[in-house]
Write an enzyme that holds these catalytic residues in place. Structure first.
Site, mmCIF file in Angstrom:
data_model
loop_
_atom_site.group_PDB
_atom_site.id
_atom_site.type_symbol
_atom_site.label_atom_id
_atom_site.label_comp_id
_atom_site.label_asym_id
_atom_site.label_seq_id
_atom_site.Cartn_x
_atom_site.Cartn_y
_atom_site.Cartn_z
ATOM 1 N N GLU A 21 -3.316 26.329 -3.662
ATOM 2 C CA GLU A 21 -3.514 27.518 -2.838
ATOM 3 C C GLU A 21 -2.438 27.721 -1.778
ATOM 4 O OE1 GLU A 21 -8.150 28.483 -3.337
ATOM 5 O OE2 GLU A 21 -7.742 27.004 -1.795
ATOM 6 N N GLU B 270 -10.172 24.527 -11.521
ATOM 7 C CA GLU B 270 -11.455 24.453 -10.814
ATOM 8 C C GLU B 270 -12.398 25.417 -11.512
ATOM 9 O OE1 GLU B 270 -11.146 25.073 -6.527
ATOM 10 O OE2 GLU B 270 -9.247 23.981 -6.488
HETATM 11 C C1 GAL Z 1 -10.929 26.638 -4.173
HETATM 12 C C2 GAL Z 1 -10.096 25.617 -3.470
HETATM 13 C C3 GAL Z 1 -10.871 24.379 -3.132
HETATM 14 C C4 GAL Z 1 -12.181 24.769 -2.518
HETATM 15 C C5 GAL Z 1 -12.951 25.607 -3.461
HETATM 16 C C6 GAL Z 1 -14.266 26.090 -2.889
HETATM 17 O O1 GAL Z 1 -10.422 27.900 -3.962
HETATM 18 O O2 GAL Z 1 -8.970 25.249 -4.204
HETATM 19 O O3 GAL Z 1 -10.109 23.611 -2.260
HETATM 20 O O4 GAL Z 1 -11.936 25.497 -1.357
HETATM 21 O O5 GAL Z 1 -12.232 26.758 -3.751
HETATM 22 O O6 GAL Z 1 -15.129 25.071 -2.580
HETATM 23 MG MG MG Z 2 -8.182 26.286 0.112
#
Ligand code: GAL
Ligand code: MG
Length: 886
Positions: free
Chosen positions: A392, A463
């Protein structure tokens, strides 16, 4: 000064094991003092007063100084980059160490495994250097400041906020201190670099480059030897994979010093839309793991890491993304040894200034140095299959600079960076070799897989399936897509562990320490609680990722498929069991399965005829007796039907047992996915709409008309038929059902339906239909933020009894969902922490015709349409019967 990535820091190098006298730990009690601003450090350092001791490794924010602060995107202070607040906690650490005179001809190097905050190091009062990357080793050559054979003073000044804070803006607690091991080393060998091919050829380079390399097998036998810088060879090497993590010990002797590390033979490449390990396309059943210990913060322990790796393996996790920074090096040793694929991520996240810093030339050096620090440290680990440029931080020139450096330095591993494909899944090829989106929905990834494209890259979700609270609805839909499309190679669930901080009897989260600004419980989004107790959702991941599949071919024939990529199923014992109405009927064991990776074989099972609702369940156990896979398939029959004829009944339902008669219930204590109730100003999911409708009120007459018809059946039980008609504009509800309160003491629970753990319509793959026992107290699922839990859909019957065996039975017509609790939905809604909940003596029994699925709207797609409650009218029935003591 952002241009300055470090000063006087030694070049990064591979993690190496050294002999004791070359590697002396400085961990233990250090003198410590905390001042409010870095300007106060010089005077405070010379003052005798005010020193206390703290443990190193350790974070002062977890040791009674300052406080941790949790923010997701926003910086903890208002100043724009690269400025920091004037009030800026500064920790002064001091210890002494002695290096024997015998080592005086060797360099003396102090090694900090990591440092949260900008690090300034002094030896015997002389400044020796500065380092900023919190999560890779900072080493300083202090030879010229040393007095060998005598005590030397080592001082570390740690400044909490610096220009580097802006590139360490990960979604996690802000801590400060010295979280990793510190030592003095006296090396002759500075670096070792291993390259092994599948045919057994290898090459070892080192610094200095003159010497020998020896390879030992796991029995400690030398199996190959070569001169540094020259090609060596091993006939028929065992290859490393997560399924079969074959390691060799590499020992390098140069300049009279033997050093060693573990290495493996394995390759990684991206070709034809596939990520290949040893030439085979793998499926990633991954998790994102932050370093978190509920009492020590990010200063994690070896025992804690061992617990994590064991738990991951036990739950069929085969990969981990070190979100969002290089982990303690011991973690990679464990991944090598136990078999986990690693996406190793550089310590870069500029989330609050997402698009700015990645193109800011003042930060270019920090970008490249952070990536290089990681690659150099971790380059010999077979577990590392992808290098990630961070998280990010937009996509800019600084990324391309870092990517260029890695491609040159380590062409053996592909790159991973989500920011590069964020705006266009086919973009960013300079910086990522896999298409690695976060939280993309199933339709998007399937469309990507079905597209005809010249893009050679496969898709791996960096993710997905945000595990916050009662979550991971829809995980099975992702897995169906992974299994169907070769270009979809799995992903990494967000995330492994809830970052709750132990605080008395509970786990605290953002804002609980007076930290401001904060993002509430958004850091409590793991598959396991902070003490590593698995959430029920981890069972779902285990099931979906299991290495075996079984399908019915009819007439007692079953097809068993090996889903592994490298190993057969010969290590598993297979048993089966036939149940009728939940009672065991017969069982058996299958002969050893020699099914090669990707292959299938049919087996026959002799199932005796009989009545009732029948299921056959196959279970696969490993050599240690642990269940690794389980498949339940229907085997005919139906549950007995309840009678529906009887005489009208106007009385109360067993008033001695049912102390509050059934009442319409449309509300559930909001899950985090329903609308992030504890994160200020975040509006996701349906919660606001539900509140506007007043679904949480006792009086629901404005939103729905509930009618009930009761009949007494010949056996004395009562059939309760319900209809619920919704008013105009009332749609997509949390639940439709009734709630009743039972007299205190009905604590023993038994049911026939899905279990053993809680399940929801979009998270139930891992359950089986069977008979289960529990207690009402035991049905509580302690999500860090109290919320709806403990639902059991598709229940045929349930019984709640006291110790004498008296109580009630409820039968679904034909099934019903239920939850039994000592808390009402209102109790759970009102509580912000587990320690605010006071169990009621009564048993609160929710009977649900349906509940909305869980989805993952806290970060990602909301509940799929198929798992929402969209009818205008609902009709359901159940039968209540008194159970008398036997
Ligand atoms: C993503 C990010 C993580 C965390 C997650 C939400 O956007 O990469 O670090 O923030 O969302 O829990
Ligand atoms: Mg973040």
């Amino acid at each position: 000064m952002p241009e300055l990535a470090s000063l006087g820091r030694e070049a990064p190098h591979a993690s190496l094991r050294r002999a004791r006298d070359r590697d002396r730990p400085l961990d233990g009690a250090w003198d410590f003092k905390l001042v409010g601003r870095p300007e106060e450090a010089p005077a405070a350092l010379v003052q005798k007063r005010g020193w206390r001791t703290v443990d190193v490794p350790g974070l002062w924010t977890m040791q009674g100084y300052g406080r941790p602060q949790y923010t997701n995107v926003v910086m903890p202070f208002a100043e724009p980059p690269p400025a920091v607040p004037e009030q800026n906690e500064t920790g002064l650490y001091r210890t002494t160490f002695t290096v024997p005179r015998a080592l005086r001809r060797r360099p003396a190097i102090v090694h900090f495994g990591g440092c949260e905050g900008a690090l300034y190091v002094l030896v015997n009062g002389e400044p020796v250097g500065i380092a900023k990357d919190a999560r890779t080793p900072a080493e300083f050559d202090v030879t010229e400041h040393m007095r060998f054979g005598e005590p030397n003073e080592l001082v570390a000044v740690v400044v909490r906020w610096s220009d580097a804070s802006f590139v360490e803006d990960q979604d996690q607690w802000w801590h400060a201190g010295l979280p990793r091991s510190i030592r003095v080393i006296s090396p002759s060998v500075r670096d070792v670099r291993w390259r092994g091919e599948l045919d057994g050829s290898f090459r070892v380079d080192a610094e200095p480059g003159d010497g020998v390399a020896r390879l030992f097998d796991r029995h400690g036998k030398v199996v190959a030897e070569s001169r540094l810088g020259e090609e060596g060879g091993l006939r028929r090497p065992e290859l490393w994979s997560a399924e079969s993590p074959a390691l060799y010990r590499l020992e390098v002797t140069a300049g009279n010093e033997p050093v060693s590390c573990d290495v493996g033979f394995r390759t990684v490449e991206v070709r034809d839309r596939r990520l290949l390990v040893n030439g085979k396309a793998i499926t990633i059943a991954g998790v994102n793991r932050h370093e978190h210990d509920d009492r020590r913060g990010r200063a994690v322990t070896r025992a804690g890491m061992e617990q994590d790796v064991a738990l991951m393996k036990r739950f069929n996790v085969n990969a981990v993304r070190t979100s969002h920074y290089p982990n303690d090096p011991y973690w990679l040793e464990l991944c090598d040894r136990h078999g986990l694929y690693v996406v190793d991520e550089a310590n870069i996240e500029s989330h609050a200034y997402y698009d700015e810093l990645c193109d800011d030339p003042r930060y270019r050096a920090q970008w490249v140095e952070r990536v290089a620090n990681m690659v150099e440290r971790d380059k010999n680990h077979p577990s590392v299959i992808l290098w990630s440029l961070g998280n990010e931080s937009g996509y800019g020139a600084n990324h391309d600079a870092a990517a260029g450096w890695v491609r040159r330095r380590d062409p053996s591993r592909p790159l991973h960076y989500e920011g590069a494909i964020k705006l266009d899944l086919h973009g960013g090829r300079a910086a990522t070799d896999v298409v690695c989106p976060m939280y993309a929905d199933v339709d998007t990834i399937v469309a990507f897989a079905e597209e005809e494209t010249g893009d050679p890259r496969p898709l791996v979700l960096c993710e997905y399936s945000h595990a916050m609270g009662n979550s991971n609805g829809g995980l099975a839909d992702y897995w169906a897509a992974f299994r169907r499309h070769g270009a979809l190679q799995g992903g990494f669930v967000w995330e492994w562990v809830d970052h709750g901080i132990r605080d008395g009897d509970r786990w605290s989260y953002g804002g609980d320490f007076g930290d401001e600004p904060h993002d509430g419980n958004f850091c409590a989004d793991g598959l396991v609680w902070p003490d590593r107790t698995p959430h029920p959702a981890l069972e779902e991941l285990k099931f979906l990722a299991q290495p075996v599949d079984v399908t019915s071919r009819g007439a007692g024939r079953y097809r068993i498929r090996n889903r592994r990529d490298f190993t057969s199923l010969a290590d598993l014992t297979v048993t089966w069991e036939l149940t009728a109405d939940g009672e065991p009927v017969s069982d058996g064991k299958l002969p050893a399965l020699r099914i090669e990776p990707g292959d299938a074989k049919d087996v026959s099972v002799l199932l005796p005829a009989g009545d009732g609702e029948r299921f056959v369940t196959f279970r696969f156990h490993d050599a240690e007796g642990r269940e690794v896979a389980r498949v339940q398939l229907p085997a005919g029959g139906r549950p007995a039907r309840a009678a529906r004829r009887g005489k009208a009944f106007a009385g109360e339902l067993f008033p001695d047992l049912v102390v509050a008669q059934p009442r319409l219930q449309l509300w559930r204590a909001p899950t985090d996915n329903d609308g992030l109730p504890l994160v200020a100003d975040k509006h996701v999911g349906p919660l606001d709409r539900w509140l506007a409708l007043g679904l949480d009120r006792d009086d629901l007459s404005a939103v729905a008309t509930h009618t009930e018809r009761r009949r007494e059946l010949p056996d004395g039980s009562i059939l309760v038929e319900n209809t619920v008609e919704l008013a105009d504009g009332v749609d997509d509800l949390p639940r439709v059902g009734v709630v009743l309160h039972l007299r205190p003491g009905l604590e023993q629970l038994e049911w026939y339906g899905r279990g053993p753990w809680e399940a929801y319509s979009d998270r139930l793959s891992s359950t089986v239909v069977g008979r289960f026992r529990s207690t009402v107290t035991g049905e509580y699922v302690p999500y860090i933020a109290p919320q709806e839990h403990g639902h059991h859909p598709d229940t045929r019957w349930l019984r709640l009894t006291d110790e004498r065996g008296e109580g009630i039975e409820v039968r679904g017509v034909p099934t019903i969902g239920f939850g039994a609790s000592h808390f009402t939905a209102g109790d759970l809604t009102a509580a912000r922490h587990t320690d605010e909940l006071v169990p009621r003596a009564e048993t609160i029994l929710s009977l649900d015709h349906a509940q909305r699925g869980l989805g993952t709207a806290s970060c990602g797609p909301d509940t799929a349409e198929a798992h929402r409650l969209r009818e205008r009218r609902y009709a359901f029935a159940y039968v209540v019967r008194r159970i008398s003591a036997p």
